[in-house]
Design an enzyme around this catalytic site. Structure first.
Site, PDB file in Angstrom:
ATOM      1  N   PHE A   1      -1.670  -0.897 -10.718  1.00  0.00           N
ATOM      2  CA  PHE A   1      -0.559  -0.742  -9.774  1.00  0.00           C
ATOM      3  C   PHE A   1      -0.025  -2.128  -9.438  1.00  0.00           C
ATOM      4  CE2 PHE A   1       1.708  -0.660  -5.834  1.00  0.00           C
ATOM      5  CZ  PHE A   1       2.546   0.433  -6.017  1.00  0.00           C
TER       6      PHE A   1
ATOM      7  N   ASP B   1      -3.193 -10.456  -9.913  1.00  0.00           N
ATOM      8  CA  ASP B   1      -2.442  -9.805  -8.836  1.00  0.00           C
ATOM      9  C   ASP B   1      -3.420  -9.558  -7.689  1.00  0.00           C
ATOM     10  OD1 ASP B   1      -1.183  -8.160  -7.047  1.00  0.00           O
ATOM     11  OD2 ASP B   1      -0.233  -6.874  -8.556  1.00  0.00           O
TER      12      ASP B   1
ATOM     13  N   LYS C   1       1.483  -8.650   0.850  1.00  0.00           N
ATOM     14  CA  LYS C   1       0.837  -7.867   1.901  1.00  0.00           C
ATOM     15  C   LYS C   1       0.354  -8.726   3.090  1.00  0.00           C
ATOM     16  CE  LYS C   1       0.189  -3.577  -0.465  1.00  0.00           C
ATOM     17  NZ  LYS C   1       0.053  -3.412  -1.909  1.00  0.00           N
TER      18      LYS C   1
HETATM   19  C1  LIG Z   1       1.116  -3.209  -2.936  1.00  0.00           C
HETATM   20  C2  LIG Z   1       0.915  -3.872  -4.219  1.00  0.00           C
HETATM   21  C3  LIG Z   1       1.996  -4.391  -4.955  1.00  0.00           C
HETATM   22  C4  LIG Z   1       3.423  -4.190  -4.534  1.00  0.00           C
HETATM   23  O1  LIG Z   1       3.711  -4.715  -3.275  1.00  0.00           O
HETATM   24  P1  LIG Z   1       5.016  -4.210  -2.484  1.00  0.00           P
HETATM   25  O2  LIG Z   1       5.091  -5.152  -1.316  1.00  0.00           O
HETATM   26  O3  LIG Z   1       4.768  -2.796  -2.068  1.00  0.00           O
HETATM   27  O4  LIG Z   1       6.165  -4.327  -3.411  1.00  0.00           O
HETATM   28  C5  LIG Z   1       1.716  -5.066  -6.129  1.00  0.00           C
HETATM   29  N1  LIG Z   1       0.455  -5.223  -6.558  1.00  0.00           N
HETATM   30  C6  LIG Z   1      -0.609  -4.728  -5.894  1.00  0.00           C
HETATM   31  C7  LIG Z   1      -1.993  -4.936  -6.432  1.00  0.00           C
HETATM   32  C8  LIG Z   1      -0.420  -4.014  -4.715  1.00  0.00           C
HETATM   33  O5  LIG Z   1      -1.468  -3.492  -4.073  1.00  0.00           O
END
Ligand SMILES: *Cc1c(COP(=O)(O)O)cnc(C)c1O
Length: 401
Positions: free
Chosen positions: A141, A226, A255
């Site tokens: 994700f 990520d 986040k």
């Molecule tokens: C939440 C998330 C994203 C995307 O972040 P948004 O601020 O919702 O666009 C990308 N990578 C990971 C691992 C995430 O948990």
């Protein structure tokens, strides 16, 4: 109709149904607790997918935001502002890197990483124009843009949104042999979550991340971690990669970087990688704005103390010990995770993840299902041990354990 029912009916009538929220309407919040429109209090065991690592209404963060609100909030990058250099310097230092490219949402950081890796591939590695490939993992994700969902393996996230962006190769998560086989001279990057959050808090097998690091270094390929959900204290360390002694070429952060107040994301890397950009080649109106920088600087200062990482490690050990006792009892099939972060596979006979989440909500505990019968637990790192235990009591009671 109750205030709650009215609010939900109205939201359903006037907002796109791209989410299916639990039927709770939050009106205020503090620390690990939220209060709904009818005055009921709930323990927040989701923390906005780790965006609220420091809790709701964190005083230090609120004060930092307030002070900046009174000074200057937005300049665009057409001008310099006096919080920018400080933010980039401090964040680079926290990451042990050299350069920062700030954006707003996590998805934008991922998009920026994709662009950066491709450009690096053409300008530095010497990949023929248009041929760059990025390898990603199954069940990943990384966000919701058209390019990002192009390399998702989740049917719901992808279906009906084509045509898809080419240039990505998907390999099974945790399988080094498959990764090695997928690499070619045109591979510019491997993009992965060091722990897969949305997939159900999947921790890769020991040695996998070091293996990815070794392989990418060997083949002159960028390792992009990520850490948007796993980073900034959640797992008991600043970065989840640290548990395996791995330093990637690029961290993607988001986040929690915005302290639950403003969206702040960033790509953090070396000068050799982020140095590929020239003026006009990438940008964002709000990226690196003064308010975002002020809040993120406070987040960085708080992480510098190490106390949040330590809390996550200690409370996380407790959480995993307690959840571990539930496995084998028949109600819980498996528990995964690190630090204050757990994916819990409930025995399907007890209900779907959604049903369990709804029942826990009635017990005043907020969690979120992922797939099937999995729920995820990720309370704010500021949660007290007593509150965490109370939340666990509710889970045990719900599961009849
Ligand atoms: C939440 C998330 C994203 C995307 O972040 P948004 O601020 O919702 O666009 C990308 N990578 C990971 C691992 C995430 O948990």
């Amino acid at each position: 109709m109750s205030t709650t029912e009215t609010a939900i009916a109205s939201a359903e009538a006037h907002s796109a149904h791209n989410y299916h929220p639990l039927p709770v309407v939050v009106a205020s919040a503090e620390g690990a607790w939220v209060t709904d429109v009818e005055g009921r209090r709930y323990l927040d065991m989701l923390a906005a997918y780790s965006a609220l690592n420091f809790g709701h209404g964190n005083r230090r963060l609120i004060e930092a935001a307030k002070a900046q609100l009174e000074r200057v909030t937005l300049t665009s990058r057409a001008f310099h502002h006096d919080r920018f250099a400080e933010f980039c310097t401090e964040l680079a230092e926290l990451c042990g890197m050299e350069m920062v490219l700030p954006m707003n949402t996590g998805a934008e950081a991922v998009e920026t990483a994709v662009k950066t890796a491709r450009k690096w591939g053409y300008r530095v590695k010497g990949v023929p124009d248009g041929m760059a490939k990025i390898i990603v993992a199954s069940d990943n994700f990384h966000g919701r843009t058209t390019t990002i969902i192009s390399f998702s393996t989740d049917h719901e996230a992808r279906a009906d949104f084509g045509p898809y962006t080419p240039g990505f190769e998907i390999v099974p998560y945790g399988d080094l042999t498959a990764l090695r086989a997928a690499m070619t001279e045109n591979t510019v990057a491997v993009l992965m979550e060091p722990i897969q959050g949305e997939a159900g808090v999947l921790v890769p097998p020991p040695g996998y991340l070091p293996g990815v690091r070794e392989l990418t270094r060997e083949r002159n390929v960028l390792f992009i971690a990520d850490e948007i959900q796993s980073g900034l204290g959640r797992t008991g360390k600043t970065f989840a990669c640290e548990h395996e002694g791995v330093v990637p070429d690029m961290y993607l952060l988001g986040k929690a970087l915005g302290g639950g107040i403003v969206p702040v994301s960033a790509v953090v890397s070396s000068a050799a990688v982020l140095g590929v950009y020239r003026p006009g080649e990438h940008g964002s109106t709000f990226g690196g704005n003064p308010l975002a920088c002020a809040v993120a600087l406070e987040v960085i200062a708080m992480l510098r103390t190490g106390e949040y990482q330590q809390r996550a490690a200690e409370l996380g050990d407790h959480l995993h010990r307690e959840l571990g006792l539930l496995t084998g009892g028949g109600s819980v099939e498996a528990v995964r995770g690190r630090g204050l972060w757990a994916g819990v596979d409930i025995a399907p006979a007890l209900g779907t993840g959604r049903e369990i989440s709804e029942r826990l909500m009635r017990r005043r505990v907020l969690v979120k299902d992922t797939h099937g019968s999995t729920i995820r637990i990720a309370p704010p790192l500021v949660i007290s041990k007593e509150d965490l235990d109370w939340g666990l009591d509710q889970l045990r009671a719900e599961l009849g354990a």
